[in-house]
Design an enzyme around this catalytic site. Structure first.
Site, PDB file in Angstrom:
ATOM      1  N   ASP A 192       2.529   0.989  -0.176  1.00 39.92           N
ATOM      2  CA  ASP A 192       1.728  -0.179   0.161  1.00 39.92           C
ATOM      3  C   ASP A 192       0.794   0.223   1.306  1.00 39.92           C
ATOM      4  OD1 ASP A 192       0.597  -2.665   0.198  1.00 39.92           O
ATOM      5  OD2 ASP A 192       2.472  -3.770   0.244  1.00 39.92           O
TER       6      ASP A 192
HETATM    7  C1  BGC Z   1      -0.277  -5.810   0.054  1.00 37.61           C
HETATM    8  C2  BGC Z   1      -0.321  -5.359  -1.385  1.00 37.61           C
HETATM    9  C3  BGC Z   1      -1.757  -5.153  -1.797  1.00 37.61           C
HETATM   10  C4  BGC Z   1      -2.369  -4.122  -0.878  1.00 37.61           C
HETATM   11  C5  BGC Z   1      -3.805  -3.754  -1.236  1.00 37.61           C
HETATM   12  C6  BGC Z   1      -1.084  -4.905   0.969  1.00 37.61           C
HETATM   13  O1  BGC Z   1      -1.215  -5.427   2.241  1.00 37.61           O
HETATM   14  O2  BGC Z   1       1.070  -5.878   0.485  1.00 37.61           O
HETATM   15  O3  BGC Z   1       0.330  -6.311  -2.186  1.00 37.61           O
HETATM   16  O4  BGC Z   1      -1.826  -4.763  -3.126  1.00 37.61           O
HETATM   17  O5  BGC Z   1      -2.354  -4.629   0.435  1.00 37.61           O
HETATM   18  O6  BGC Z   1      -4.679  -4.747  -0.909  1.00 37.61           O
END
Ligand code: BGC
Length: 761
Positions: free
Chosen positions: A290
């Site tokens: 993530d």
């Molecule tokens: C989130 C993800 C997301 C990623 C990209 C993160 O902060 O937890 O779910 O896909 O950002 O934007």
């Protein structure tokens, strides 16, 4: 399926024989396709330098969708495997051109984006979509979003989020399919099919991402990013099933959770990423971290440095690093120091390349938007309207104040901060949405009510959080002079979603007082709530004659809500999550354990009624709250309709069977009311005694049926051994023989029950 299994089910042997041959050749083609891809991967890999390999593991954020000089140079040098957040098609095409034409090996880029609930055509938030209990529409919605996104050059979405979410304080419950592993599995698979289609290489198919593996929904206290302490057996029985279903459905990618799971952050968790995901489930796809979750491991206190974090993440099996640069900065050193070996690096690179080959990116890197259907088209809006209409849950309808009778209605007061707010109805994660496309409730009500109904609008509160009551008098006046008042309340988009958890989940600001004030006008009061989570709405139930829960409904909020208010459609949404009466009951979910001392109505005395000097054991020692009892405000699966449904004739056939022999549970559902409507019939099962205690009920099937007044239909569900299997005391997945209860009905409190027994042999 084995040959004998196919033939034993065959009524028409010739057709089955043809199907079998066709099936075999499809499998053979798929295998040949996989082998061809593997060969291409190996050929490419053999030409790559270490720097180019590490480059494939880097996902870089395109700041505000722009191509900086740094990004341009990095792509040309083969140091970037994926870019996220570039959605302008000219920009995307230029990025791909740089990768394909100007880098040494010409490897195209994965273009990632959070396409969470629609792209331009914003659909209900996933929690709202779950309330429709309609996998077909969820799949169509994902397909539509994939086509809209692909027209911009996006080839990878970070969706679906299939975290089991049992805590409404958690802001990301909005992005979930709710509290139930089965519902989240079915809807997760539906979205994956919608995004990916049958063949990832077809234009308009984009790679889906099962996220966030795993346990993120169980963040302690509902506080986003919180610690997750879950016994492995609960992880496996509750939180993992949607992810296993995603693997079985062929999801192309996985994302690691931000969470510290039982002391080991998911991004460095070898048990989750290797033992379970790769060794047990044989996931062949790509695992992305993530956002900066690899370097976050230094903050967790799990890695002493970014270098150690890179080591832990790659060793655990995280193939690609999102946003941060620990891989870029340290993998070569780790390799030189022999802390990681060549094969670990190569495996990660293979996983990235495999997705690129599967997507057909090497054959087709330029996106031509004119080759795709129009975005935000009438057809897409029609789909959004259908899905939204089915996602609306009627929670209360005293004296059948709904639907509003258009023929006799002369005036209507439309009140509240969410009645005409084109932005706030869209919900969280709407990067590519456009509020200008929104049809608001106020507009739709005006349009649908027609010229003979005087619609007066009073916003009454600037936002849902406003504390002044200055405009309440206008609202009361409008309600007094109208036949009925419809209030649009809830919480703005920013109050749910990532990092937006709440400890108090009441209607914010002075909204509760607004309902009571409007009620004083003496007219029927209808409350429509737009929110990203279940809110504790019990305090308004006395003043609200009807309550419709609309979640954040997306662009077509207005027409869908108007359809329900005016009875064009009967409500058919059902809660995908339990509604607590008070926040202190959380976590509260239907599939709980019984405890050794379950509550009984006769043993409950409310705190206000407890007599002084009641002896310590005078209240029978039951598992309950003195101030909130033991029941939720509304149970999982609940939702009213404009008609009534009666369930009867439940049976299980055979009622006694060997483990492994499927049993069929069926019942008859009849529309005993006056209007035609959809009903979502639900099957729940309890495994009465297990090697570990089992939930009091578990959803095992559901079916949406449409019935005319007086019409009845048999609903039938087949349960295989696998459907009843769970991880038991020995941590092995098995179906245990013994007694089972089965219920079929319109919610998780269904009472119509039949029993069956599975025998060992
Ligand atoms: C989130 C993800 C997301 C990623 C990209 C993160 O902060 O937890 O779910 O896909 O950002 O934007």
């Amino acid at each position: 399926m084995t040959v004998t299994a196919v033939f034993s089910r065959c009524t028409w042997p010739l057709l089955c024989a043809i199907a079998l041959v066709a099936g075999a050749s499809t499998t053979a083609r798929a295998e040949a396709g996989r082998a061809a891809i593997d060969e291409r991967i190996e050929r490419l890999l053999s030409q790559m330098t270490v720097a180019e390999k590490i480059g494939q593991l880097a996902q870089v954020n395109a700041d505000e969708g722009k191509i900086s000089g740094k990004l341009r140079a990095a792509i040309k040098a083969g140091e970037v495997g994926s870019v996220l957040n570039a959605v302008d098609v000219a920009t995307v095409n230029e990025l791909q051109r740089l990768a394909v034409k100007e880098s040494r090996l010409g490897i195209p880029l994965l273009m990632g984006r959070d396409v969470i609930h629609g792209f331009k055509t914003v659909l209900p938030i996933p929690l709202g979509q779950a309330a429709a209990w309609n996998p077909d529409l969820v799949q169509e919605g994902a397909r539509m979003a994939a086509l809209e996104a692909a027209a911009s050059g996006v080839n990878w979405t970070f969706a679906p989020m299939i975290d089991v979410a049992r805590d409404p304080r958690w802001g990301r419950i909005a992005e979930s399919f709710g509290e139930d592993p089965y519902l989240a599995s079915v809807l997760g698979v539906a979205s994956i099919r919608g995004f990916q289609g049958d063949d990832l290489s077809r234009p308009g198919a984009i790679a889906a991402c099962a996220k966030h593996f795993v346990g993120y929904g169980a963040s302690e206290g509902g506080r986003d990013y919180g610690f997750v302490g879950i016994p492995d057996v609960e992880l496996r029985n509750v939180h993992m099933p949607p992810f296993k279903a995603a693997v079985d459905a062929g999801v192309a990618t996985f994302m690691a959770a931000f969470s510290d799971v039982n002391g080991v952050p998911a991004s460095g968790n070898r048990f989750l990423m290797r033992t379970v995901l790769r060794d047990e489930w044989h996931f062949p796809g790509l695992v992305v971290s993530d956002w900066e979750s690899i370097i976050d491991m230094t903050v967790h206190g799990f890695a002493a440095s970014k270098k150690d974090a890179a080591f832990e993440a790659l060793s655990a099996g995280i193939d690609m690093e999102m946003a941060s640069t620990a891989y870029r900065d340290y993998l070569a050193k780790l390799l030189a120091e022999k802390r990681i070996d060549q094969d670990t690096l190569d495996t990660a690179v293979r996983n990235v390349l495999r997705v690129k080959f599967r997507l057909g990116l090497f054959e087709r890197t330029v996106t031509d938007p004119s080759a795709y259907p129009a975005v935000a088209s009438a057809a897409n809006f029609a789909l959004a309207r259908r899905l939204t209409t089915q996602s609306l849950v009627l929670l209360q309808n005293r004296n059948e104040v709904l639907p509003l009778a258009r023929a006799s209605l002369r005036s209507l007061a439309v009140i509240g901060p969410m009645a005409d707010d084109d932005y706030e109805q869209l919900g969280t994660w709407i990067f590519d949405g456009d509020p200008a496309l929104s049809r608001t409730p106020l507009h739709a009500i005006r349009e649908m009510a027609g010229p003979h109904v005087a619609v007066r609008h009073v916003r009454a509160m600037e936002t849902t959080r406003t504390r002044t009551t200055a405009a309440f008098a206008d609202a009361v006046a409008a309600a007094s002079s109208a036949d009925a008042a419809v209030l649009f309340l809830g919480e703005e988009s920013i109050l749910s979603g990532e990092a937006h958890s709440r400890a108090n989940i009441d209607l914010p600001g002075n909204q509760m007082d607004l309902v009571r004030a409007v009620k004083s006008a003496g007219k029927p009061v209808i409350v429509v709530i737009l929110a990203g989570r279940p809110l504790t709405i019990e305090p308004i139930l006395a003043a609200a004659d009807a309550v419709v829960y609309a979640w954040h409904p997306g662009v077509m909020a207005g027409p869908a809500i108007a359809d329900i208010l005016f009875g064009v459609e009967s409500p058919s949404g059902k809660l995908p999550v339990t509604f607590p009466r008070m926040v202190g009951q959380v976590p509260i979910y239907y599939a709980h354990r019984n405890t050794g001392k379950p509550p009984i109505p006769s043993a409950f005395v409310h705190i206000d009624d407890i007599k002084v000097r009641t002896p310590q054991t005078g209240m029978k020692n039951k598992s309950q709250y003195l101030d909130a009892g033991y029941e939720p405000l509304y149970p999982f699966g609940y939702g009213l309709s404009y008609t009534r449904f009666a369930y009867s004739d439940i049976e299980v056939v055979p009622a006694r069977a060997r483990v492994g022999v499927p049993v069929t549970v069926r019942a008859v559902v009849k529309n005993v009311g006056k209007v035609e409507a959809d009903e979502v019939a639900q099957l729940y099962v309890q495994d009465v005694v297990g090697s570990i205690t089992r939930p009091v009920r578990e959803l095992k099937g559901f079916q949406r049926v449409h019935l005319k007044p007086g019409e009845s239909r048999e609903v039938s569900f087949q349960l295989s051994a696998d459907d009843l299997a769970f991880y038991g005391r020995d941590m092995q997945r098995a179906t245990e023989p013994g007694a089972f209860h089965a219920w079929i009905g319109g919610s998780s409190t269904a009472e119509l029950r039949a029993d069956f027994e599975l025998t060992a042999n």
